[in-house]
Design a protein around this motif. Structure first.
Motif, mmCIF file in Angstrom:
data_model
loop_
_atom_site.group_PDB
_atom_site.id
_atom_site.type_symbol
_atom_site.label_atom_id
_atom_site.label_comp_id
_atom_site.label_asym_id
_atom_site.label_seq_id
_atom_site.Cartn_x
_atom_site.Cartn_y
_atom_site.Cartn_z
ATOM 1 N N LEU A 183 0.504 -1.160 -0.064
ATOM 2 C CA LEU A 183 -0.537 -0.216 -0.578
ATOM 3 C C LEU A 183 0.823 1.273 -0.344
ATOM 4 N N GLU A 184 0.359 2.143 -0.872
ATOM 5 C CA GLU A 184 1.815 3.572 -1.248
ATOM 6 C C GLU A 184 0.070 4.406 -1.038
ATOM 7 N N THR A 185 0.944 5.364 0.539
ATOM 8 C CA THR A 185 0.590 6.199 0.544
ATOM 9 C C THR A 185 0.519 8.129 0.137
ATOM 10 N N LYS A 186 -0.654 8.067 -0.317
ATOM 11 C CA LYS A 186 -0.907 9.285 -1.129
ATOM 12 C C LYS A 186 -1.520 10.009 -0.673
ATOM 13 N N HIS A 187 -1.254 11.708 0.238
ATOM 14 C CA HIS A 187 -2.348 12.760 0.877
ATOM 15 C C HIS A 187 -2.569 13.892 0.215
ATOM 16 N N PHE A 188 -3.645 13.781 -0.692
ATOM 17 C CA PHE A 188 -3.363 14.629 -1.717
ATOM 18 C C PHE A 188 -4.710 16.483 -1.167
ATOM 19 N N SER A 189 -4.256 17.509 -0.837
ATOM 20 C CA SER A 189 -5.444 17.780 0.099
ATOM 21 C C SER A 189 -6.247 18.337 -0.743
ATOM 22 N N GLU A 190 -5.526 18.675 -2.297
ATOM 23 C CA GLU A 190 -6.667 18.931 -3.138
ATOM 24 C C GLU A 190 -6.549 18.426 -4.139
ATOM 25 N N VAL A 250 -2.753 2.290 -4.344
ATOM 26 C CA VAL A 250 -2.483 3.676 -3.655
ATOM 27 C C VAL A 250 -3.548 3.630 -2.745
ATOM 28 N N LEU A 251 -3.434 4.705 -1.371
ATOM 29 C CA LEU A 251 -4.625 4.946 -0.830
ATOM 30 C C LEU A 251 -4.446 6.357 -0.889
ATOM 31 N N VAL A 252 -5.280 7.411 -0.971
ATOM 32 C CA VAL A 252 -6.108 8.759 -0.486
ATOM 33 C C VAL A 252 -6.213 8.948 0.221
ATOM 34 N N SER A 253 -6.740 9.857 0.631
ATOM 35 C CA SER A 253 -7.020 10.820 1.649
ATOM 36 C C SER A 253 -8.868 10.945 1.420
ATOM 37 N N LYS A 254 -9.540 10.005 2.166
ATOM 38 C CA LYS A 254 -10.611 9.669 2.058
ATOM 39 C C LYS A 254 -11.294 11.188 1.399
#
Length: 352
Positions: free
Chosen positions: A95-102, A162-166
């Protein structure tokens, strides 16, 4: 079961913040450090959010093992894995985590772009990044002690996600398959769907909890954390941390009084002379107490103490402050006042 938590990033945060406070930092370097600090904090936030959703289900399951923040070096290649889940079917979820705020957008060619300040900016594909991690893992698993079945060595299967913010928005194309880019709160649904749609032959390689734990421990033992060299990366020099100010003109110093009481910076009696501990000599006209030097430099005493420590003129030991050999060479002196206690004297033109 959670076998390994994420490594703390507190030292990296503290180091970057300390560099930003350096008085001689160029504006361009400061901008780079601020950006790095923002990226690091966003990454920590994203990993924590994903870890919560992962741990809620997989961390509580006896049939799965979770390893957070796994970095493996193998045959000259590196795999930096945010989260890894192993189950008794020998399925390995990378699992690759990415925090894409926008939010994030993906085009028909599988190219990723994030939104920053309302504008798109291209980034490397996290799917391709994860594929490279899996390539390293496949070679690593060949070196592990794996179970056998009917004389055949069991091999794991790998799933890349790839996990992104909910809360992030995901712009998906019509043709390129983005089914492996999922929001962190949809992970459990994805895993269960994947297991349900799997081949019945998967059940033939179910392993016990002890065997699964032994495999996971072998992986965790290979973890090699990376300590970033921010000084080299951003070209930070000692001169930036301890710049040389314009020399101050000599100033006379009145005897210490209640308003200018010495700082409570202690040193053991073994490191002072008899005259220092039994007398209260008036400061030399060419030397200032730490508080007076701070006043002359236009900074707070606490900030000056931090500079003196950063420059190696003072050091902290057992929550007490000691003058170093470098501090003495720079003209610093330890003094003891029967009335006020221990303090330090410094040349009026000390460069800090």
């Amino acid at each position: 079961m959670i076998l390994k938590e994420a490594d703390t990033k507190a030292p990296q945060l503290a180091e970057l913040e300390s560099y930003l406070a350096a008085p001689g930092l160029p504006a361009a370097t400061k901008q780079h450090l601020e950006r790095e600090l923002k990226i690091l904090r966003a990454g920590i936030k994203g990993e924590r959010e994903s870890a919560y959703d992962i741990d809620f289900y997989s961390g509580a399951s006896k049939n799965r093992i979770v390893i957070h923040d796994l970095r493996i070096e193998h045959n000259g290649r590196v795999a930096q894995i945010d989260h890894l889940i192993l189950n008794r079917l020998l399925e390995v979820y990378v699992l690759e985590t990415k925090h894409f705020s926008e939010g994030v957008s993906i085009n028909e060619q599988g190219e990723f772009s994030i939104w920053f300040a309302g504008k798109p900016r291209g980034i490397p594909s996290p799917l391709e990044q994860n594929d490279r991690h899996i390539a390293v893992l496949q070679d690593v698993f060949k070196t592990l002690d794996m179970p056998t079945r009917l004389g055949i060595r069991l091999q794991p299967s790998f799933e890349s996600l790839v996990l992104v913010s909910k809360n992030a928005r995901i712009g998906r194309p019509e043709k390129f398959d983005t089914n492996r880019v999922v929001k962190s709160d949809h992970l459990e649904r994805w895993i269960n769907k994947n297991i349900d749609s799997g081949s019945p032959l998967l059940m033939a390689k179910v392993v016990g909890v002890d065997t699964l734990t032994a495999i996971a421990r072998q992986l965790a033992a290979l973890h090699r954390p990376l300590v970033p060299n921010y000084r080299a990366r951003f070209g930070i020099t000692e001169q930036m941390l301890c710049p040389t100010p314009t020399p101050l003109p000599p100033a006379s110093t009145p005897p210490l009084d209640t308003a200018e009481s010495p700082l409570p910076l202690a040193a053991p009696e073994a490191e002072t002379s008899a005259t220092e501990t039994t007398a209260d000599p008036s400061p030399s006209p060419s030397k200032l107490t730490t508080s007076k030097l701070a006043k002359a430099l236009g900074v707070k005493t606490a900030e000056l103490n931090e500079r003196l420590i950063a420059c190696g003129l003072l050091e902290l030991r057992d929550e007490k402050t000691y003058i170093t050999a470098a501090g003495k060479a720079a003209g610093g002196e330890f003094r003891m006042s029967p009335k006020f206690g221990p303090y330090f004297l410094w040349p009026a033109d000390l460069a800090v």
